[in-house]
Design an enzyme around this catalytic site. Structure first.
Site, PDB file in Angstrom:
ATOM      1  N   PHE A  49       0.814  -1.222   0.000  1.00  0.00           N
ATOM      2  CA  PHE A  49       0.000   0.000   0.000  1.00  0.00           C
ATOM      3  C   PHE A  49       0.840   1.262   0.000  1.00  0.00           C
ATOM      4  O   PHE A  49       0.356   2.321  -0.393  1.00  0.00           O
ATOM      5  CB  PHE A  49      -0.946   0.002   1.227  1.00  0.00           C
ATOM      6  CG  PHE A  49      -0.273   0.422   2.511  1.00  0.00           C
ATOM      7  CD1 PHE A  49      -0.084   1.765   2.818  1.00  0.00           C
ATOM      8  CD2 PHE A  49       0.194  -0.520   3.423  1.00  0.00           C
ATOM      9  CE1 PHE A  49       0.542   2.152   3.996  1.00  0.00           C
ATOM     10  CE2 PHE A  49       0.824  -0.137   4.601  1.00  0.00           C
ATOM     11  CZ  PHE A  49       0.996   1.208   4.875  1.00  0.00           C
TER      12      PHE A  49
ATOM     13  N   LYS B 197      -0.877  -6.796  -9.328  1.00  0.00           N
ATOM     14  CA  LYS B 197      -1.883  -6.968  -8.265  1.00  0.00           C
ATOM     15  C   LYS B 197      -1.513  -5.951  -7.189  1.00  0.00           C
ATOM     16  O   LYS B 197      -0.637  -6.188  -6.356  1.00  0.00           O
ATOM     17  CB  LYS B 197      -1.816  -8.400  -7.713  1.00  0.00           C
ATOM     18  CG  LYS B 197      -3.074  -8.931  -7.073  1.00  0.00           C
ATOM     19  CD  LYS B 197      -3.659  -8.126  -5.931  1.00  0.00           C
ATOM     20  CE  LYS B 197      -2.944  -8.304  -4.611  1.00  0.00           C
ATOM     21  NZ  LYS B 197      -3.398  -7.315  -3.587  1.00  0.00           N
TER      22      LYS B 197
ATOM     23  N   SER C 222       5.280  -6.971   3.394  1.00  0.00           N
ATOM     24  CA  SER C 222       5.836  -7.292   4.707  1.00  0.00           C
ATOM     25  C   SER C 222       6.640  -8.606   4.642  1.00  0.00           C
ATOM     26  O   SER C 222       6.416  -9.447   3.765  1.00  0.00           O
ATOM     27  CB  SER C 222       4.706  -7.417   5.722  1.00  0.00           C
ATOM     28  OG  SER C 222       3.797  -8.399   5.283  1.00  0.00           O
TER      29      SER C 222
ATOM     30  N   CYS D 119       9.399   1.990   3.349  1.00  0.00           N
ATOM     31  CA  CYS D 119      10.311   0.904   3.690  1.00  0.00           C
ATOM     32  C   CYS D 119      11.723   1.424   3.904  1.00  0.00           C
ATOM     33  O   CYS D 119      12.563   0.718   4.433  1.00  0.00           O
ATOM     34  CB  CYS D 119      10.324  -0.129   2.581  1.00  0.00           C
ATOM     35  SG  CYS D 119      10.832   0.597   1.030  1.00  0.00           S
TER      36      CYS D 119
ATOM     37  N   GLU E  96       9.112  -4.060  13.122  1.00  0.00           N
ATOM     38  CA  GLU E  96       8.846  -2.978  12.174  1.00  0.00           C
ATOM     39  C   GLU E  96       7.519  -2.326  12.582  1.00  0.00           C
ATOM     40  O   GLU E  96       6.484  -2.995  12.632  1.00  0.00           O
ATOM     41  CB  GLU E  96       8.722  -3.528  10.752  1.00  0.00           C
ATOM     42  CG  GLU E  96       8.413  -2.424   9.753  1.00  0.00           C
ATOM     43  CD  GLU E  96       8.250  -2.922   8.325  1.00  0.00           C
ATOM     44  OE1 GLU E  96       7.580  -3.940   8.106  1.00  0.00           O
ATOM     45  OE2 GLU E  96       8.795  -2.263   7.420  1.00  0.00           O
TER      46      GLU E  96
HETATM   47  P1  NAD Z   1       1.465  -6.612   2.980  1.00  0.00           P
HETATM   48  O1  NAD Z   1       2.505  -7.656   3.083  1.00  0.00           O
HETATM   49  O2  NAD Z   1       0.335  -6.641   3.942  1.00  0.00           O
HETATM   50  O3  NAD Z   1       0.793  -6.623   1.517  1.00  0.00           O
HETATM   51  C1  NAD Z   1       1.580  -6.615   0.344  1.00  0.00           C
HETATM   52  C2  NAD Z   1       0.799  -7.302  -0.770  1.00  0.00           C
HETATM   53  O4  NAD Z   1       0.553  -8.653  -0.404  1.00  0.00           O
HETATM   54  C3  NAD Z   1      -0.558  -6.661  -1.034  1.00  0.00           C
HETATM   55  O5  NAD Z   1      -0.773  -6.632  -2.422  1.00  0.00           O
HETATM   56  C4  NAD Z   1      -1.529  -7.594  -0.325  1.00  0.00           C
HETATM   57  O6  NAD Z   1      -2.795  -7.635  -0.938  1.00  0.00           O
HETATM   58  C5  NAD Z   1      -0.842  -8.939  -0.445  1.00  0.00           C
HETATM   59  N1  NAD Z   1      -1.141  -9.816   0.694  1.00  0.00           N
HETATM   60  C6  NAD Z   1      -1.472  -9.448   1.948  1.00  0.00           C
HETATM   61  N2  NAD Z   1      -1.668 -10.532   2.717  1.00  0.00           N
HETATM   62  C7  NAD Z   1      -1.437 -11.609   1.937  1.00  0.00           C
HETATM   63  C8  NAD Z   1      -1.461 -13.011   2.163  1.00  0.00           C
HETATM   64  N3  NAD Z   1      -1.766 -13.523   3.364  1.00  0.00           N
HETATM   65  N4  NAD Z   1      -1.169 -13.821   1.140  1.00  0.00           N
HETATM   66  C9  NAD Z   1      -0.858 -13.338  -0.063  1.00  0.00           C
HETATM   67  N5  NAD Z   1      -0.823 -12.004  -0.335  1.00  0.00           N
HETATM   68  C10 NAD Z   1      -1.099 -11.153   0.645  1.00  0.00           C
HETATM   69  O7  NAD Z   1       2.239  -5.207   3.047  1.00  0.00           O
HETATM   70  P2  NAD Z   1       1.625  -3.747   3.130  1.00  0.00           P
HETATM   71  O8  NAD Z   1       1.080  -3.533   4.500  1.00  0.00           O
HETATM   72  O9  NAD Z   1       0.781  -3.467   1.957  1.00  0.00           O
HETATM   73  O10 NAD Z   1       2.951  -2.862   2.936  1.00  0.00           O
HETATM   74  C11 NAD Z   1       3.808  -2.529   3.986  1.00  0.00           C
HETATM   75  C12 NAD Z   1       4.978  -3.478   4.068  1.00  0.00           C
HETATM   76  O11 NAD Z   1       5.683  -3.477   2.836  1.00  0.00           O
HETATM   77  C13 NAD Z   1       5.997  -3.073   5.118  1.00  0.00           C
HETATM   78  O12 NAD Z   1       6.444  -4.227   5.770  1.00  0.00           O
HETATM   79  C14 NAD Z   1       7.112  -2.441   4.306  1.00  0.00           C
HETATM   80  O13 NAD Z   1       8.391  -2.464   4.899  1.00  0.00           O
HETATM   81  C15 NAD Z   1       7.072  -3.291   3.082  1.00  0.00           C
HETATM   82  N6  NAD Z   1       7.710  -2.626   1.961  1.00  0.00           N
HETATM   83  C16 NAD Z   1       8.956  -3.061   1.611  1.00  0.00           C
HETATM   84  C17 NAD Z   1       9.617  -2.442   0.578  1.00  0.00           C
HETATM   85  C18 NAD Z   1      10.987  -2.891   0.173  1.00  0.00           C
HETATM   86  O14 NAD Z   1      11.485  -2.400  -0.801  1.00  0.00           O
HETATM   87  N7  NAD Z   1      11.605  -3.822   0.870  1.00  0.00           N
HETATM   88  C19 NAD Z   1       9.007  -1.397  -0.124  1.00  0.00           C
HETATM   89  C20 NAD Z   1       7.732  -0.995   0.251  1.00  0.00           C
HETATM   90  C21 NAD Z   1       7.088  -1.621   1.312  1.00  0.00           C
END
Ligand code: NAD
Length: 495
Positions: free
Chosen positions: A148, A172, A225, A280, A380
């Site tokens: 997000f 997605k 995450s 991030c 985090e």
């Molecule tokens: P999230 O892991 O909740 O969701 C990421 C994606 O995975 C979304 O598209 C979501 O719909 C999907 N998803 C969620 N739960 C799932 C499941 N159980 N099974 C399969 N897919 C699933 O992350 P978020 O809250 O959207 O974003 C924040 C996180 O992203 C933080 O941990 C942040 O550090 C990380 N992030 C990392 C980077 C990087 O470059 N390392 C960059 C941006 C964000």
């Protein structure tokens, strides 16, 4: 408003079994409903992308590049519209949203040079009358699953290169802020990209799992995450897919006693509270090498008290958090920090806000005297919470950072070039800033962390991105001449 999938060049016209609510975090209102894809919808999108692949992969590099240039111009002209959609659904302030689109655009500009990036090698006469050369070919249908916090930039870390290299793409996006990517899909169409080359499928775990399981999806680029990144990596590689899965972070900023403390204080506030800490590459831990901690904390506090939290469309410095659930989770970390004995220097739990009372607000929060055993240090938080850990020496600071499970970004603030050089060599983290707090590499380098911040061995964009989205082939060729060698069953040797 209904937000739906973008398939084969058009908005999907089916009826969704399930939908999700989309909020304006600055008002707390539901502003839209996003369709969640079922397995059948994912299959339909993959089929559209697979069909488009055959033609797109054999479209000349010159023609593909022209479309990339056209897309770059449209994006550049309409980036304020993308930014406005991001602010409306994510909450980050408009200038920050615009910054995200601009950083994504850099990858589009990099991908405009795909002709050079796809060049292989050629060796004439590797053996007698035999030439050897290498080529790189697209994978097929590739999927991008994004978080997000950067609804435009993170998908743009991947899809410009994937498309330029001849793949077809399914994005997605996060279900929390799904609109920006649909506008981007329309821009691709306007740029002349053939239908089916760029598709968007909205949804949750069901859509993600189907993309991983589908045999026509050749790779997954995931950002989110760490637990989900690990899951995607394990499940995807078990299916024989190519996976890059970028996870969470806990970024430390090490400030040495000789640093310019005003510069360090500015950097800590900008990188700690920009985008409400939902980056991030946000700085969430400041490691102060004594005796500077008291003076530095005072400077940070002065700056924090001037920050204006509010609606991102109203000239605020910092917006709301993305959802009420996330806001409450971050607030519970602040409670935990207090209970675990950290000293709260600035408390953001009841902020004065320039915005609607139902927004998902949490003000900037600063903790001092944080120790590595506390949950606010270990986990985090992904919100506007900055923790100060005091250490006695540079070595103690480096050991602390290296012991943390995450390894996305880190920064050192110092005027000592030798210390900075030692730090870049010794630190176990993927992206390093020297007097730069958010060291997001420019598009022609590659973005990615170490340890629990990235699963897979390829980082995003730059030449690593080109490698991820292509497969290498090597051709050994001999054009017949009159001197036939005759039968020889031995292993071929160069001669
Ligand atoms: P999230 O892991 O909740 O969701 C990421 C994606 O995975 C979304 O598209 C979501 O719909 C999907 N998803 C969620 N739960 C799932 C499941 N159980 N099974 C399969 N897919 C699933 O992350 P978020 O809250 O959207 O974003 C924040 C996180 O992203 C933080 O941990 C942040 O550090 C990380 N992030 C990392 C980077 C990087 O470059 N390392 C960059 C941006 C964000």
């Amino acid at each position: 408003m209904r937000i739906t999938h973008f398939v084969n060049g058009n908005a999907w016209n089916g009826k969704a079994d399930r939908t999700g609510e989309v909020f304006n975090p600055a008002t707390g209102e539901v502003t839209g409903h996003v369709d969640f894809a079922s397995n059948a919808v994912v299959d339909e999108v993959v089929a559209s992308a697979q069909k488009a692949f055959e033609e797109w992969r054999s479209t000349s590099i010159a023609k593909r590049t022209q479309i990339l240039f056209a897309f770059r111009e449209i994006l550049n002209a309409r980036k304020e519209e993308v930014a406005a959609l991001i602010t409306a659904e994510h909450g980050k302030v408009l200038s920050d949203a615009l910054g995200e689109v601009t950083r994504g655009q850099e990858v589009v500009e990099f991908a405009c040079g795909i002709a050079h990036l796809l060049k292989g090698g050629y060796t004439e006469g590797a053996s007698t009358d035999v030439d050897v050369y290498s080529i790189r070919q697209p994978l097929g249908v590739v999927a991008i699953i994004s978080p997000f916090n950067f609804p435009a930039m993170v998908p743009m870390w991947f899809f410009p290169i994937a498309i330029a290299a001849g793949n077809t793409v399914i994005v997605k996006p996060s279900e929390k802020d799904p609109s920006a990517i649909n506008l981007i899909a329309q821009m691709w169409k306007d740029a002349g990209l053939p239908d089916g080359v760029f598709n968007v499928v909205h949804g949750d775990k069901i859509a993600v799992d189907r993309l991983i399981e589908h045999s026509d999806v050749k790779s997954i680029s995931f950002v989110g995450s760490t637990p989900i990144a690990r899951y995607i990596y394990e499940k995807g590689t078990a299916q024989g897919k190519r996976i890059q899965a970028l996870g969470g972070a806990k970024n430390h900023m090490l400030v040495l006693p000789d640093a310019d403390l005003d510069l360090a204080a500015d950097a800590a506030v900008n990188a700690g509270f920009g985008s409400a800490g939902e980056r991030c590459m946000a700085i969430s831990v400041l490691v102060a090498v004594e005796p500077i901690a008291d003076a530095l904390i005072e400077k940070i506090k002065e700056r924090m008290l001037k920050l204006n939290t509010g609606d991102g469309t109203k000239g605020s410095d910092m917006g709301p958090l993305v959802t009420r659930v996330h806001r409450d989770k971050v607030a519970s970390f602040v409670d935990a920090g207090v209970n675990e004995g950290a000293k709260i220097v600035v408390d953001g739990r009841n902020p004065k806000v320039n915005g609607a009372s139902n927004g998902f607000w949490l003000g900037p929060t600063l903790f001092d005297q944080v120790s590595p055993q506390m949950s606010i240090y270990k986990e985090e938080i992904f919100g506007p919470v900055l923790s100060v850990v005091r250490v006695k020496t540079y070595n103690e600071g480096v050991s602390l950072i290296n012991a943390h499970p995450y390894g996305n970004g880190t920064a050192i603030f110092t005027n000592d070039g030798g210390a900075a050089r030692k730090f870049q060599n010794e630190i176990q983290v993927g992206m390093i800033g020297v007097n730069v707090p958010i060291p997001v590499p420019t598009a022609y380098y590659s973005f990615g962390g170490w340890k629990a911040s990235l699963f897979g061995d390829t980082h995003a964009h730059g030449t690593e991105g080109v490698h991820f989205f292509t497969r290498g082939k090597v051709v050994t060729s001999r054009w017949l001449d009159p001197s036939h060698g005759g039968i020889n069953l031995g292993f071929p040797q160069n001669n």
